[in-house]
Design a protein around this motif. Structure first.
Motif, PDB file in Angstrom:
ATOM      1  N   ARG A 236       0.865  -0.991  -0.078  1.00  0.00           N
ATOM      2  CA  ARG A 236      -0.060   0.000   0.139  1.00  0.00           C
ATOM      3  C   ARG A 236       0.685   1.156   0.000  1.00  0.00           C
ATOM      4  N   ILE A 237       0.647   2.122  -1.120  1.00  0.00           N
ATOM      5  CA  ILE A 237       1.695   3.216  -1.182  1.00  0.00           C
ATOM      6  C   ILE A 237       0.542   4.478  -1.190  1.00  0.00           C
ATOM      7  N   ALA A 238       1.049   5.268   0.016  1.00  0.00           N
ATOM      8  CA  ALA A 238       0.469   6.590  -0.028  1.00  0.00           C
ATOM      9  C   ALA A 238       1.459   7.564  -0.931  1.00  0.00           C
ATOM     10  N   ILE A 239       0.717   8.425  -1.668  1.00  0.00           N
ATOM     11  CA  ILE A 239       1.601   9.376  -2.668  1.00  0.00           C
ATOM     12  C   ILE A 239       0.883  10.628  -2.486  1.00  0.00           C
ATOM     13  N   SER A 240       1.808  11.800  -2.191  1.00  0.00           N
ATOM     14  CA  SER A 240       1.138  13.268  -2.040  1.00  0.00           C
ATOM     15  C   SER A 240       1.668  13.892  -3.473  1.00  0.00           C
ATOM     16  N   GLY A 241       0.680  14.754  -3.671  1.00  0.00           N
ATOM     17  CA  GLY A 241       0.860  15.441  -5.075  1.00  0.00           C
ATOM     18  C   GLY A 241       0.097  14.818  -5.922  1.00  0.00           C
ATOM     19  N   ALA A 242      -0.191  15.696  -7.182  1.00  0.00           N
ATOM     20  CA  ALA A 242      -1.060  15.197  -8.187  1.00  0.00           C
ATOM     21  C   ALA A 242      -0.517  15.801  -9.408  1.00  0.00           C
ATOM     22  N   GLY A 243       1.105  16.114  -9.280  1.00  0.00           N
ATOM     23  CA  GLY A 243       1.387  16.490 -10.442  1.00  0.00           C
ATOM     24  C   GLY A 243       2.507  15.463 -11.332  1.00  0.00           C
ATOM     25  N   ASN A 244       3.235  16.105 -12.058  1.00  0.00           N
ATOM     26  CA  ASN A 244       3.821  15.155 -12.832  1.00  0.00           C
ATOM     27  C   ASN A 244       4.671  13.990 -12.268  1.00  0.00           C
ATOM     28  N   VAL A 245       5.136  13.901 -11.288  1.00  0.00           N
ATOM     29  CA  VAL A 245       6.075  13.047 -10.504  1.00  0.00           C
ATOM     30  C   VAL A 245       5.110  12.293  -9.820  1.00  0.00           C
ATOM     31  N   ALA A 246       4.102  12.718  -9.121  1.00  0.00           N
ATOM     32  CA  ALA A 246       3.204  11.969  -8.534  1.00  0.00           C
ATOM     33  C   ALA A 246       2.464  10.992  -9.356  1.00  0.00           C
ATOM     34  N   LEU A 247       1.960  11.450 -10.543  1.00  0.00           N
ATOM     35  CA  LEU A 247       1.026  10.794 -11.394  1.00  0.00           C
ATOM     36  C   LEU A 247       1.875   9.755 -12.276  1.00  0.00           C
ATOM     37  N   HIS A 248       3.178   9.960 -12.503  1.00  0.00           N
ATOM     38  CA  HIS A 248       3.808   8.869 -13.238  1.00  0.00           C
ATOM     39  C   HIS A 248       4.543   7.766 -11.897  1.00  0.00           C
ATOM     40  N   ALA A 249       4.721   8.299 -10.790  1.00  0.00           N
ATOM     41  CA  ALA A 249       5.103   7.396  -9.986  1.00  0.00           C
ATOM     42  C   ALA A 249       3.952   6.397  -9.663  1.00  0.00           C
ATOM     43  N   ALA A 250       2.887   6.895  -9.711  1.00  0.00           N
ATOM     44  CA  ALA A 250       1.508   6.023  -9.336  1.00  0.00           C
ATOM     45  C   ALA A 250       1.303   5.156 -10.436  1.00  0.00           C
ATOM     46  N   SER A 251       1.596   5.704 -11.556  1.00  0.00           N
ATOM     47  CA  SER A 251       1.256   4.686 -13.091  1.00  0.00           C
ATOM     48  C   SER A 251       2.385   3.663 -12.649  1.00  0.00           C
ATOM     49  N   LYS A 252       3.651   3.803 -12.487  1.00  0.00           N
ATOM     50  CA  LYS A 252       4.486   2.759 -12.620  1.00  0.00           C
ATOM     51  C   LYS A 252       4.467   1.922 -11.402  1.00  0.00           C
ATOM     52  N   ALA A 253       3.902   2.202 -10.267  1.00  0.00           N
ATOM     53  CA  ALA A 253       3.686   1.509  -9.213  1.00  0.00           C
ATOM     54  C   ALA A 253       2.378   0.541  -9.442  1.00  0.00           C
ATOM     55  N   ILE A 254       1.280   1.318 -10.081  1.00  0.00           N
ATOM     56  CA  ILE A 254       0.232   0.366 -10.375  1.00  0.00           C
ATOM     57  C   ILE A 254       0.651  -0.798 -11.415  1.00  0.00           C
ATOM     58  N   GLU A 255       1.397  -0.477 -12.410  1.00  0.00           N
ATOM     59  CA  GLU A 255       2.159  -1.483 -13.172  1.00  0.00           C
ATOM     60  C   GLU A 255       2.863  -2.508 -12.585  1.00  0.00           C
ATOM     61  N   LEU A 256       3.381  -2.395 -11.592  1.00  0.00           N
ATOM     62  CA  LEU A 256       4.221  -3.319 -10.756  1.00  0.00           C
ATOM     63  C   LEU A 256       3.459  -3.980  -9.692  1.00  0.00           C
ATOM     64  N   ASP A 257       1.978  -3.770  -9.918  1.00  0.00           N
ATOM     65  CA  ASP A 257       1.092  -4.638  -8.979  1.00  0.00           C
ATOM     66  C   ASP A 257       0.965  -4.075  -7.543  1.00  0.00           C
ATOM     67  N   ALA A 258       1.393  -2.706  -7.154  1.00  0.00           N
ATOM     68  CA  ALA A 258       1.564  -2.027  -5.795  1.00  0.00           C
ATOM     69  C   ALA A 258       0.064  -1.614  -5.930  1.00  0.00           C
ATOM     70  N   LYS A 259      -0.615  -1.261  -4.714  1.00  0.00           N
ATOM     71  CA  LYS A 259      -1.770  -0.587  -4.338  1.00  0.00           C
ATOM     72  C   LYS A 259      -1.539   0.860  -3.975  1.00  0.00           C
TER      73      LYS A 259
END
Length: 449
Positions: A236-259
């Motif tokens: 389970r990954i809590a991410i702050s922000g909704a800009g370029n870094v946050a959105l692409h970190a979220a995308s790669k984390a989802i791709e790697l089956d993180a929540k």
């Protein structure tokens, strides 16, 4: 840290604050690095004689200028612009441009100082710089943004060049702004050079640059987890922000089956209890990048709740990724994460943890990766863009991603190798010592230049 080192650090910081008054962000950044490098530095007799640390903490130059531009009502507006060229010892100045109302010289000096260390960690030939303006693109028309960017470049172009200083984007400066800035640079100089990075792929930009900082952060996190005999899947990954870094970190984390359970902005936190999927992430990205509106107004679905004026750090999570801005995660937030038994914290922003928050994590033996290491992916790919421009080549996305993975792996290995012997790997000290020593060795070889 020994008593001798603690006394040296205290006296050095006191002098720094006296000569750089009212610059708390800069003081904080230097203080953090001193915690990591003082013991080593005090043993370097030749470096001390050549005042390497004093030179390292003084920027080569700070350029401040007026930016006058016309709004859509025909009214002239005036903003301030800066470029802090901090250190060019190991390569031309390199660092982003930030457009935000909250910036000032202290912020840019802290960012330029951090950038010097971050660029050193990549092992690419890049010095450190940072700049921007106290201008917000939010709520401005495309024409207003265009007129501002052209006026900004009207002064900046005098101070940059492929072998001098190569700016890039940062908060408030995305592909739109970089394109306008680059176009005006061409008009002013009549030269096509790779003087800006983050350009569109059709005019010299690198594949993968937009995603690089977020992806690189996740690649670094994966190495941290591997070092702890874990993997990212189902975390389970809590991410702050909704800009370029946050959105692409979220995308790669989802791709790697993180929540991925959160994103946030200044209005509050979007909590996705069962984890984001790519479909919802795409909708959020369109909302933030196209409409540029608050997450508070985003239409949530089942299992999604907006927490007004709250940060993500009270949510139960395994990993925290602060990806918004400096000092966003405070002491009280760090204590909440410790109470929830968070496994590790990996920074996606520059210095997002306060000094007190960092100490809470250290006392609890929770691994914490500083942004100069874990978010170096963006500037790494910017460096690769410079190489492509110089060779008049264009690499495909797979090749860029391969190089990015290699660089993040090397940065992680260097942090581990130079970490002091503690119960856990001290990523902060490992990163600071690695980055500082490379630049300091070169500065010492230059004598007192």
């Amino acid at each position: 840290m020994t008593k001798k080192s603690a006394k040296f650090r205290e006296e050095f910081l006191a002098q720094l604050k006296e000569t750089n008054p009212n610059q708390p962000e800069f003081h904080q950044a230097v203080g953090e690095v001193l915690c990591s490098v003082t013991d080593w530095y005090l043993d370097q007799t030749d470096m001390r004689k050549n005042a390497v640390l004093e030179r390292f903490t003084e920027p080569d130059r700070s350029i401040k200028f007026r930016v006058a531009w016309e709004d859509d009502d025909g009214q002239i507006q005036v903003n301030r612009g800066w470029r802090v060229q901090f250190n060019q010892t190991i390569g031309p100045y390199k660092g982003g441009l930030r457009f935000a109302p909250s910036v000032n010289e202290s912020v840019f000096k802290f960012l330029g100082f951090e950038q010097t260390l971050k660029n050193s960690l990549t092992r690419l030939p890049m010095g450190g710089a940072k700049g921007g303006a106290d201008f917000s693109p939010k709520g401005k028309s495309r024409r207003e943004v265009g007129r501002f960017c052209q006026s900004f470049m009207q002064e900046l172009y005098r101070h940059i060049g492929t072998d001098i200083d190569i700016p890039a984007g940062d908060i408030g400066v995305g592909a739109r702004e970089i394109s306008i800035l680059f176009g005006h640079y061409l008009k002013l100089t009549n030269k096509w050079t790779g003087v800006l990075t983050g350009k569109g792929c059709d005019f010299g930009g690198s594949a993968g640059r937009t995603e690089a900082t977020g992806y690189g952060c996740i690649y670094f996190l994966c190495h941290m987890l591997e070092e702890a005999n874990c993997e990212i899947a189902d975390k389970r990954i809590a991410i702050s922000g909704a800009g370029n870094v946050a959105l692409h970190a979220a995308s790669k984390a989802i791709e790697l089956d993180a929540k991925v359970i959160s994103l946030s902005d200044s209005s509050g936190t979007l909590h996705i209890k069962d984890g984001l999927d790519h479909e919802m992430l795409d909708k959020i990205e369109e909302w933030k990048t196209t409409k540029r509106e608050s997450l508070a107004d985003f239409k949530t679905g089942k299992g999604v709740k907006f927490l007004s004026d709250e940060k993500p750090w009270s949510l139960e999570c395994d990993i925290a990724l602060p990806c918004a801005t400096q000092n966003e995660l405070e002491e009280k937030d760090a204590k909440k994460l410790v109470e929830q038994k968070v496994m590790m914290v990996c920074e996606g922003a520059n210095m997002p943890l306060t000094a007190d928050a960092q100490q809470v994590l250290r006392d609890a033996d929770i691994p914490h990766a500083p942004g100069k290491a874990s978010n170096a992916g963006g500037v790494a790919v910017s460096g690769l863009e410079q190489s492509q421009n110089a060779q008049r080549l264009r690499w495909d996305a797979d090749m860029v991603d391969k190089r990015l993975r290699e660089i993040m792996k090397t940065i992680h290995a260097d942090c581990v190798e130079n970490s002091p012997k503690r119960k856990i790997i001290d990523y902060r000290d490992g990163a600071n010592l690695t980055g500082f020593r490379r630049v300091a060795d070169a500065m010492n070889a230059f004598w007192h230049s």
